[in-house]
Design an enzyme around this catalytic site. Structure first.
Site, PDB file in Angstrom:
ATOM      1  CD  GLN A   3      42.731  36.939  37.944  1.00 20.77           C
ATOM      2  OE1 GLN A   3      43.397  36.959  39.009  1.00 20.77           O
ATOM      3  NE2 GLN A   3      41.753  36.101  38.056  1.00 20.77           N
ATOM      4  CB  CYS A  32      40.704  41.348  43.443  1.00 21.46           C
ATOM      5  SG  CYS A  32      41.709  41.375  44.935  1.00 21.46           S
TER       6      CYS A  32
END
Length: 70
Positions: A3, A32
């Site tokens: 990621q 996030c």
């Protein structure tokens, strides 16, 4: 799968190409909510800048397609 957290299309592609032989796929962090991610223009910040997200995704798809990396 690795990621990536990035706000820069070319930097994302460079990172992905660096690990392409060691992973089965690339994932882009698009959610996030941490302060450092948002301040850097990545993660949940893409909600405010979808054109940047689109640019990163297009760059990754086009740059990784010849290598068979999803």
């Amino acid at each position: 799968v690795v990621q990536l957290g990035t706000a820069d299309p070319q930097l994302a592609l460079q990172a992905a190409l660096r690990v392409k032989d060691d992973v089965a796929g690339i994932d882009l962090n698009c959610g996030c909510p941490k302060r450092f991610s948002i301040q850097a223009g990545m993660g949940a910040a893409f909600l405010r800048a979808p054109e940047r997200l689109e640019s990163i995704l297009k760059t990754l798809v086009e740059g990784l397609r010849p290598h068979g990396i999803p």
